[in-house]
Design an enzyme around this catalytic site. Structure first.
Site, PDB file in Angstrom:
ATOM      1  N   GLY A   1       0.533  -1.047  -0.338  1.00  0.00           N
ATOM      2  CA  GLY A   1      -0.294  -0.062  -0.014  1.00  0.00           C
ATOM      3  C   GLY A   1       0.741   0.700  -0.091  1.00  0.00           C
TER       4      GLY A   1
ATOM      5  N   ASP B   1     -10.935   3.951   7.036  1.00  0.00           N
ATOM      6  CA  ASP B   1     -11.182   3.700   5.910  1.00  0.00           C
ATOM      7  C   ASP B   1     -10.887   2.341   5.278  1.00  0.00           C
ATOM      8  OD1 ASP B   1      -9.680   3.560   3.219  1.00  0.00           O
ATOM      9  OD2 ASP B   1      -7.518   2.601   4.016  1.00  0.00           O
TER      10      ASP B   1
ATOM     11  N   ASP C   1      -6.263  -3.875   7.755  1.00  0.00           N
ATOM     12  CA  ASP C   1      -5.869  -2.111   7.693  1.00  0.00           C
ATOM     13  C   ASP C   1      -6.912  -1.207   8.784  1.00  0.00           C
ATOM     14  OD1 ASP C   1      -4.229   0.032   6.896  1.00  0.00           O
ATOM     15  OD2 ASP C   1      -5.451  -0.243   4.754  1.00  0.00           O
TER      16      ASP C   1
HETATM   17  P1  ATP Z   1      -3.353   0.692   1.327  1.00  0.00           P
HETATM   18  O1  ATP Z   1      -2.012   1.716   1.371  1.00  0.00           O
HETATM   19  O2  ATP Z   1      -4.284   0.591   0.733  1.00  0.00           O
HETATM   20  O3  ATP Z   1      -4.301   1.581   3.351  1.00  0.00           O
HETATM   21  P2  ATP Z   1      -1.828  -0.427   3.485  1.00  0.00           P
HETATM   22  O4  ATP Z   1      -0.583  -0.652   3.005  1.00  0.00           O
HETATM   23  O5  ATP Z   1      -2.871   0.115   4.462  1.00  0.00           O
HETATM   24  O6  ATP Z   1      -2.363  -0.706   1.845  1.00  0.00           O
HETATM   25  P3  ATP Z   1      -3.271  -3.443   4.278  1.00  0.00           P
HETATM   26  O7  ATP Z   1      -4.910  -2.542   3.982  1.00  0.00           O
HETATM   27  O8  ATP Z   1      -3.500  -3.761   5.903  1.00  0.00           O
HETATM   28  O9  ATP Z   1      -1.733  -2.282   3.792  1.00  0.00           O
HETATM   29  O10 ATP Z   1      -2.537  -4.810   3.392  1.00  0.00           O
HETATM   30  C1  ATP Z   1      -2.004  -3.752   2.156  1.00  0.00           C
HETATM   31  C2  ATP Z   1      -2.819  -5.142   1.531  1.00  0.00           C
HETATM   32  O11 ATP Z   1      -2.240  -7.248   2.139  1.00  0.00           O
HETATM   33  C3  ATP Z   1      -4.189  -5.477   2.227  1.00  0.00           C
HETATM   34  O12 ATP Z   1      -5.499  -5.143   1.715  1.00  0.00           O
HETATM   35  C4  ATP Z   1      -4.772  -7.277   1.719  1.00  0.00           C
HETATM   36  O13 ATP Z   1      -4.455  -8.210   0.249  1.00  0.00           O
HETATM   37  C5  ATP Z   1      -3.229  -7.649   2.308  1.00  0.00           C
HETATM   38  N1  ATP Z   1      -3.356  -8.397   3.015  1.00  0.00           N
HETATM   39  C6  ATP Z   1      -3.578  -7.517   4.700  1.00  0.00           C
HETATM   40  N2  ATP Z   1      -3.558  -8.191   5.847  1.00  0.00           N
HETATM   41  C7  ATP Z   1      -4.111  -9.453   5.544  1.00  0.00           C
HETATM   42  C8  ATP Z   1      -3.745 -10.560   5.679  1.00  0.00           C
HETATM   43  N3  ATP Z   1      -3.733 -10.570   7.324  1.00  0.00           N
HETATM   44  N4  ATP Z   1      -3.907 -11.803   5.604  1.00  0.00           N
HETATM   45  C9  ATP Z   1      -3.777 -11.840   4.279  1.00  0.00           C
HETATM   46  N5  ATP Z   1      -3.532 -10.692   3.380  1.00  0.00           N
HETATM   47  C10 ATP Z   1      -3.528  -9.707   4.006  1.00  0.00           C
HETATM   48 MG    MG Z   2      -5.460  -1.202   3.080  1.00  0.00          MG
HETATM   49 MG    MG Z   3      -4.090   1.516   5.270  1.00  0.00          MG
END
Ligand code: ATP
Ligand code: MG
Ligand code: MG
Length: 352
Positions: A17, A207, A225
Site C-alpha cells: 500500500g 478506511d 487495515d
Molecule cells: P492501503 O495503502 O491500501 O491502505 P496498506 O499499506 O495500509 O494498504 P493493508 O491494507 O493493511 O495495508 O494491506 C495491504 C493488502 O495486503 C491488503 O489489501 C490485502 O490484500 C493484504 N493483506 C493485508 N493484511 C492481510 C492478512 N492479514 N492476510 C492476508 N492478506 C492481507
Molecule cells: Mg489497505
Molecule cells: Mg491502509
C-alpha cells in the site's frame, strides 16, 4: 539479524500500500503461516497497532504481536530499492520501496524529514522504544541517525487465506451470474457486526473499502487495515485529529473528504457503497466513473431499485450527505436481521 528473517521465511508479498508492505510468512519455529505488515513507525502506526491489540473479535483480523525494525538508508539508490531474502536463496522477494519515498532534490524535503523524525520519535516513545534500545535507530544508535535510517514497525497478524472482498467481488463479476443475495447478505451482515464492534470500542476505522475487508481461513469476514483508525469524537464535541494520511477518495464520506469534523457515521457511508458493489455489477471505464459519482449522490442505476427495493432504501440512507441521517451500524444490523433473516444452513457454511 533483526526484522523478519530471524523468525520467518517470507513466502510472498501480499500487498503493497501507500504506507507499507504486507508479507505472507511462515514461522520458522511454529510452522504456521502469518501475515506481517511492515509500516514506517509514525503515530498512525502506533494507533494502528494499539487498535489491533485492543480489538478481539471473530470479524476483526487477529493481532499476534509487533516489534520495531530499522533499515539504513545510505544512498537514494539504495533507499529506493530493497531486497529481502527469505531463508532459502531461491525464495527472494524484491520490491520497490514506496513507503519511504524521499527526494533529495525536493525543496520540501527538509520539512518532510523533520516531520518524519518527529513522527518516528513520538511513535517510538509511545511504544517504549528508547534511543538506546533501538539499535534500530541506526549504526550509532542515536536519534540523529534517524535521518539516515527509517524506523519500522512489524505487525504480525493472522493470515487471511480467503483474500480480499475486492477479489470476491471481481470473481462474482467475472462469473456474470445472477447474484446470490443470501450469500451477499451473510457477508455484509458479518461486515456490519465487525464495524459495530469497532464503534462500540469508541473507534472509527476511516478506511473501509473492499481492499481492507478480508476473509479468514474460516471463510468469515475479517476487517483489516487499521492504518487510519481514530478515537471517536468525545462528548464535548472536540474534533477528531486529522491525519496526514488520508483514506481512499473513492469510498470516503463527503465530510472526511472535505476534512470536516466527523464521527463514527463516517464509516457508514463507504459501507453503503460496498453493499451496492456487492449487489450490482459495475461496468468499467468512464461509465463506472459516472455511475460511481451518481451513486455517491444517492442516484442509483436503472433497474437497481426494482431488483433490490429494500436494499436500495437502506443504502440510500447510508449514503446520506448529512452524517446524522445515516443509520448506526447497530441499526443496520437489526434491519438486516429483520428483513433478510439468515438461513441457518448458510451460516454454518464457509463463504469462500
Ligand atoms: P492501503 O495503502 O491500501 O491502505 P496498506 O499499506 O495500509 O494498504 P493493508 O491494507 O493493511 O495495508 O494491506 C495491504 C493488502 O495486503 C491488503 O489489501 C490485502 O490484500 C493484504 N493483506 C493485508 N493484511 C492481510 C492478512 N492479514 N492476510 C492476508 N492478506 C492481507
Ligand atoms: Mg489497505
Ligand atoms: Mg491502509
Amino acid at each position: 539479524n533483526s526484522g523478519l528473517s530471524q523468525c520467518f521465511d517470507v513466502i510472498s508479498v501480499l500487498g503493497k500500500g501507500g504506507f507499507g508492505w504486507v508479507y505472507k510468512v511462515k514461522h520458522k519455529f511454529d510452522g504456521k503461516i502469518y501475515a506481517v505488515k511492515k509500516v514506517v513507525l509514525t503515530p498512525e502506526a502506533d494507533s494502528e497497532v494499539k487498535a489491533l491489540a485492543r480489538l478481539d473479535h471473530p470479524h476483526i483480523v487477529r493481532y499476534i504481536t509487533c516489534w520495531p525494525d530499522s533499515e539504513n538508508c545510505t544512498s537514494t539508490q539504495e533507499r529506493n530499492k530493497v531486497s529481502k531474502t527469505s531463508g532459502s536463496s531461491s525464495d527472494v522477494v524484491t520490491f520497490e520501496r514506496s513507503g519511504c519515498e524521499e527526494n533529495d532534490d525536493d525543496a520540501d524535503d527538509d520539512d518532510d524529514e523533520d516531520d518524519d523524525v518527529s513522527d518516528v520519535t513520538s511513535g517510538m516513545a509511545s511504544l517504549g522504544v528508547t534511543a538506546e534500545s533501538a539499535s534500530a535507530a541506526g549504526p550509532s544508535g542515536n536519534l540523529d541517525s534517524l535521518n539516515h535510517s527509517k524506523m519500522y514497525l512489524l505487525i504480525q497478524m493472522e493470515f487471511c487465506e480467503g483474500g480480499t472482498l475486492t477479489t470476491w467481488i471481481k470473481d462474482r463479476n467475472l462469473r456474470n451470474k445472477q447474484r446470490n443475495t443470501e450469500e451477499i447478505h451473510k457477508v455484509f451482515h458479518e461486515i456490519i457486526i465487525g464495524v459495530e464492534y469497532i464503534h462500540s470500542n469508541n473507534l472509527i476505522h476511516r478506511d473501509l473499502k473492499p481492499d481492507n475487508i478480508l476473509f479468514g481461513t474460516d471463510g468469515k469476514v475479517k476487517i483489516g487495515d487499521f492504518g487510519l483508525v481514530a478515537a471517536q469524537t468525545n462528548h464535548s464535541g472536540d474534533p477528531i485529529e486529522r491525519s496526514k494520511k488520508r483514506g481512499t477518495l473513492q469510498y470516503m464520506s463527503p465530510e472526511q473528504e472535505n476534512k470536516r469534523n466527523y464521527n463514527e457515521k463516517t464509516d457508514i457511508f463507504p459501507l453503503g457503497l460496498v453493499w451496492f458493489e456487492m449487489l450490482w455489477k459495475l461496468s468499467t471505464g468512464m461509465e463506472r466513473v459516472k455511475l460511481w459519482k451518481d451513486l455517491r449522490n444517492q442516484r442509483f442505476p436503472e433497474g437497481f431499485c426494482d431488483s433490490y427495493p429494500t436494499e436500495n432504501k437502506f443504502i440510500k440512507e447510508m449514503l446520506s450527505v448529512t452524517p446524522e441521517d445515516r443509520p448506526h451500524a447497530k441499526d443496520i444490523k437489526e434491519k438486516l436481521e429483520m428483513f433478510f433473516p439468515l438461513d441457518q444452513n448458510l451460516l454454518s457454511q464457509k463463504t469462500i
